[in-house]
Design a protein around this motif. Structure first.
Motif, PDB file in Angstrom:
ATOM      1  N   SER A  64      -6.935  -2.236   0.903  1.00 25.23           N
ATOM      2  CA  SER A  64      -7.324  -2.278   2.319  1.00 25.23           C
ATOM      3  C   SER A  64      -6.610  -1.238   3.164  1.00 25.23           C
ATOM      4  O   SER A  64      -7.132  -0.779   4.178  1.00 25.23           O
ATOM      5  CB  SER A  64      -7.085  -3.677   2.889  1.00 25.23           C
ATOM      6  OG  SER A  64      -5.705  -3.998   2.854  1.00 25.23           O
ATOM      7  N   SER A  65      -5.403  -0.837   2.742  1.00 23.72           N
ATOM      8  CA  SER A  65      -4.666   0.188   3.491  1.00 23.72           C
ATOM      9  C   SER A  65      -4.578   1.521   2.750  1.00 23.72           C
ATOM     10  O   SER A  65      -4.485   2.586   3.386  1.00 23.72           O
ATOM     11  CB  SER A  65      -3.248  -0.305   3.807  1.00 23.72           C
ATOM     12  OG  SER A  65      -2.541  -0.625   2.609  1.00 23.72           O
ATOM     13  N   ASP A  66      -4.631   1.502   1.419  1.00 27.69           N
ATOM     14  CA  ASP A  66      -4.457   2.729   0.635  1.00 27.69           C
ATOM     15  C   ASP A  66      -5.749   3.521   0.454  1.00 27.69           C
ATOM     16  O   ASP A  66      -5.717   4.726   0.220  1.00 27.69           O
ATOM     17  CB  ASP A  66      -3.893   2.397  -0.752  1.00 27.69           C
ATOM     18  CG  ASP A  66      -2.464   1.880  -0.695  1.00 27.69           C
ATOM     19  OD1 ASP A  66      -1.802   2.109   0.329  1.00 27.69           O
ATOM     20  OD2 ASP A  66      -2.019   1.256  -1.679  1.00 27.69           O
TER      21      ASP A  66
ATOM     22  N   LYS B 219      -9.139   4.872   2.141  1.00 24.67           N
ATOM     23  CA  LYS B 219      -9.702   5.125   3.480  1.00 24.67           C
ATOM     24  C   LYS B 219     -10.912   6.045   3.372  1.00 24.67           C
ATOM     25  O   LYS B 219     -11.128   6.693   2.352  1.00 24.67           O
ATOM     26  CB  LYS B 219      -8.656   5.767   4.393  1.00 24.67           C
ATOM     27  CG  LYS B 219      -7.397   4.935   4.635  1.00 24.67           C
ATOM     28  CD  LYS B 219      -6.471   5.635   5.624  1.00 24.67           C
ATOM     29  CE  LYS B 219      -5.226   4.823   5.933  1.00 24.67           C
ATOM     30  NZ  LYS B 219      -4.314   4.772   4.765  1.00 24.67           N
ATOM     31  N   ASN B 220     -11.662   6.097   4.485  1.00 23.80           N
ATOM     32  CA  ASN B 220     -12.813   7.018   4.615  1.00 23.80           C
ATOM     33  C   ASN B 220     -13.773   6.908   3.436  1.00 23.80           C
ATOM     34  O   ASN B 220     -14.210   7.911   2.859  1.00 23.80           O
ATOM     35  CB  ASN B 220     -12.331   8.468   4.761  1.00 23.80           C
ATOM     36  CG  ASN B 220     -11.442   8.650   5.986  1.00 23.80           C
ATOM     37  OD1 ASN B 220     -11.687   8.042   7.022  1.00 23.80           O
ATOM     38  ND2 ASN B 220     -10.411   9.468   5.866  1.00 23.80           N
TER      39      ASN B 220
ATOM     40  N   PHE C 189     -13.663   8.922  -1.335  1.00 25.97           N
ATOM     41  CA  PHE C 189     -12.647   8.161  -0.616  1.00 25.97           C
ATOM     42  C   PHE C 189     -11.342   8.944  -0.569  1.00 25.97           C
ATOM     43  O   PHE C 189     -11.101   9.839  -1.383  1.00 25.97           O
ATOM     44  CB  PHE C 189     -12.405   6.799  -1.294  1.00 25.97           C
ATOM     45  CG  PHE C 189     -11.921   6.911  -2.723  1.00 25.97           C
ATOM     46  CD1 PHE C 189     -10.568   6.865  -3.033  1.00 25.97           C
ATOM     47  CD2 PHE C 189     -12.827   7.074  -3.769  1.00 25.97           C
ATOM     48  CE1 PHE C 189     -10.116   6.977  -4.353  1.00 25.97           C
ATOM     49  CE2 PHE C 189     -12.390   7.190  -5.088  1.00 25.97           C
ATOM     50  CZ  PHE C 189     -11.034   7.136  -5.377  1.00 25.97           C
ATOM     51  N   ASP C 190     -10.508   8.595   0.386  1.00 28.06           N
ATOM     52  CA  ASP C 190      -9.138   9.109   0.456  1.00 28.06           C
ATOM     53  C   ASP C 190      -8.217   8.047  -0.119  1.00 28.06           C
ATOM     54  O   ASP C 190      -8.402   6.842   0.128  1.00 28.06           O
ATOM     55  CB  ASP C 190      -8.729   9.405   1.896  1.00 28.06           C
ATOM     56  CG  ASP C 190      -9.522  10.555   2.504  1.00 28.06           C
ATOM     57  OD1 ASP C 190     -10.150  11.317   1.746  1.00 28.06           O
ATOM     58  OD2 ASP C 190      -9.521  10.673   3.746  1.00 28.06           O
TER      59      ASP C 190
ATOM     60  N   SER D 148      -8.616  13.473  -0.739  1.00 28.41           N
ATOM     61  CA  SER D 148      -9.926  12.951  -1.102  1.00 28.41           C
ATOM     62  C   SER D 148     -10.225  13.068  -2.597  1.00 28.41           C
ATOM     63  O   SER D 148      -9.832  14.027  -3.262  1.00 28.41           O
ATOM     64  CB  SER D 148     -10.999  13.700  -0.305  1.00 28.41           C
ATOM     65  OG  SER D 148     -12.276  13.205  -0.612  1.00 28.41           O
TER      66      SER D 148
ATOM     67  N   TYR E 203     -17.079  -0.244  -3.284  1.00 29.28           N
ATOM     68  CA  TYR E 203     -15.648  -0.410  -3.011  1.00 29.28           C
ATOM     69  C   TYR E 203     -14.903  -0.699  -4.305  1.00 29.28           C
ATOM     70  O   TYR E 203     -13.790  -0.203  -4.536  1.00 29.28           O
ATOM     71  CB  TYR E 203     -15.489  -1.550  -2.012  1.00 29.28           C
ATOM     72  CG  TYR E 203     -14.085  -1.808  -1.526  1.00 29.28           C
ATOM     73  CD1 TYR E 203     -13.293  -0.783  -1.019  1.00 29.28           C
ATOM     74  CD2 TYR E 203     -13.565  -3.105  -1.534  1.00 29.28           C
ATOM     75  CE1 TYR E 203     -12.015  -1.030  -0.544  1.00 29.28           C
ATOM     76  CE2 TYR E 203     -12.293  -3.372  -1.059  1.00 29.28           C
ATOM     77  CZ  TYR E 203     -11.518  -2.333  -0.568  1.00 29.28           C
ATOM     78  OH  TYR E 203     -10.252  -2.578  -0.100  1.00 29.28           O
TER      79      TYR E 203
END
Length: 435
Positions: free
Chosen positions: A223-225, A227-228, A242-243, A249, A257
């Motif tokens: 959820s935090s690691d 991103k995008n 994803f990042d 990236s 997900y």
């Protein structure tokens, strides 16, 4: 060493046979009947006997390795024991095969085949996977003593896999019949597996892994690691971008997900061997695995997807991938064809199955795919799944641009449009493909 495999046509045992052959051993085996896997093995120079018979056990064998499906009544197992040839199960063979290798071992109820295949593509390593990687067209690859290995918790064999790095995607209880429905025993096995590894990479947000309280590990907190997150089609093929943490990236084959999580775990493990730029490049080698969001047919009106998902959590994740595919195309009808796998699994997870198809427009249910000797459990599918108004079919007939549903030897419906997702671990994978 001369080794004979009983049940060599299985996805797991065939990989071990291939690995031993490439490690310099003489290998042969047998199965109940010929299959695409046994034919491939013979083309690779491995003698395969079909069907199984006592005469297949020669006096010069050093070891006989048998699959979990082989019983004490098997004629070859009986003959090997009468001849006092060493006989060991698949899991007992793992120390012989993996004992002196640098093993990156991936375990988990869901996502372990995908994570292992992604890791093998990144590391360009040897691989033993419970599925066919499209990167190298096999469940096996022999490169060197660096190994990406799919570790199996279903019979606790992961405890014999000698991990240098233990990787766990999740630890949701599965195959509880093996653990006598003893949850303490089940989680203790996971804890032992993780602690066997000198290095450990874990999904820190999995509720079951949290319970294990592993102190020293590299944790992924999705959820935090991650991103995008975004999805794109390249030549009709699914990709996720994803990042990850501060590593910038990455782009990987597949939708969802859960794919980003699997890829992230593989990336974090691979940092033990490679720099991040090499990882970013090598992950492009991954092309998916057969039977995992495997697009087996597509045109402007019809897309047919084969997926091994046979647990509600897996089906839920795959349904989300179908939703993404739907949103990126003009196809907005979703049909699911479900072949339940085993009476025990279906019954144990019945409430989950009743919920996991909610994203579909139409549900088709095939007969349960069971195993010899499994105790039958009465499940009223018509009543339990009445909210879906499902279609019950005996089998499928697939041709170019069309799937026919067969009941009592007659075609009861034709599907010529929509995204058709077939899920299950049985022979549905062959029914969805056409020659």
């Amino acid at each position: 060493m001369k080794v004979h495999f009983i049940g060599i046509g299985g996805i797991g045992l065939s990989a071990l046979a291939r690995f031993l052959k490439n490690d310099g051993h003489e290998v042969c085996g047998s199965d109940i009947k010929s299959s695409p896997i046994t034919k491939d093995l013979e083309e690779e120079g491995i003698k395969v006997f079909c069907p199984q018979d006592a005469k297949n056990i020669s006096d010069d064998l050093d070891i006989v390795i048998y699959s979990a499906a082989v019983t004490d009544e098997n004629p070859e197992l009986i003959e090997a024991r009468l001849k006092q040839i060493r006989t060991i199960s698949r899991k007992e063979a793992l120390p012989i095969i993996l004992g002196d290798k640098k093993n990156y071992c991936v375990a988990g109820a869901h996502g372990k085949s995908t994570t292992t295949a992604i890791l093998a593509s990144i590391l360009e390593s040897s691989a033993l996977i419970g599925a066919i990687s499209k990167d190298f067209g096999s469940n096996f690859r022999y490169v060197n003593d660096l190994v990406s290995f799919e570790a199996d918790e279903s019979d606790a064999s992961f405890l014999l896999s000698n991990p240098y790095c233990s990787i766990v995607t999740n630890a949701e209880p599965e195959h509880m019949e093996y653990y006598q429905y003893d949850y303490e025993k089940f989680f203790e096995a996971y804890k032992k597996f993780i602690n066997l590894g000198e290095k450990r990479v874990l999904n820190g947000e999995d509720e079951y892994i949290k319970k294990l309280e592993i102190k020293e590990a590299t944790y992924l907190y999705p959820s935090s690691d991650i991103k995008n997150l975004s999805y794109l089609l390249k030549d009709g093929e699914p990709h996720t971008r994803f990042d990850l943490k501060e590593l910038d990236s990455f782009e990987v084959w597949g939708f969802g997900y859960h794919i980003a999580i699997d890829a992230s775990l593989a990336i974090l493990a691979a940092l033990e061997e490679l720099d991040v730029e090499q990882i970013r490049k090598n992950i492009q080698n991954y092309k998916g695995i057969k039977k995992r969001f495997d697009i087996v047919q597509k045109n402007k009106d019809l897309v047919v997807v084969d997926d091994y998902a046979h647990h509600p959590t897996e089906i839920e994740a795959t349904m989300k991938s179908v939703e993404v595919y739907d949103n990126l195309t003009n196809i907005d009808k979703r049909v699911v064809i479900w072949q339940p796998h085993k009476y025990s699994r279906t019954n144990d997870n019945l409430e989950g199955f009743k919920k996991c198809f909610r994203r579909c427009d139409e549900l088709v249910i095939l007969p349960i795919w069971t195993i010899p000797g499994e105790q039958k459990i009465d499940i009223d599918f018509e009543k339990e799944f009445s909210s879906y108004n499902p279609i019950f079919a005996d089998s499928l007939k697939t041709s170019d641009g069309k799937i026919e549903l067969i009941k009592d030897g007659k075609v009861i419906q034709k599907i010529t449009d929509g995204i058709v997702l077939g899920v299950g671990a049985g022979d549905i994978t062959y029914q969805l493909r056409h020659n």
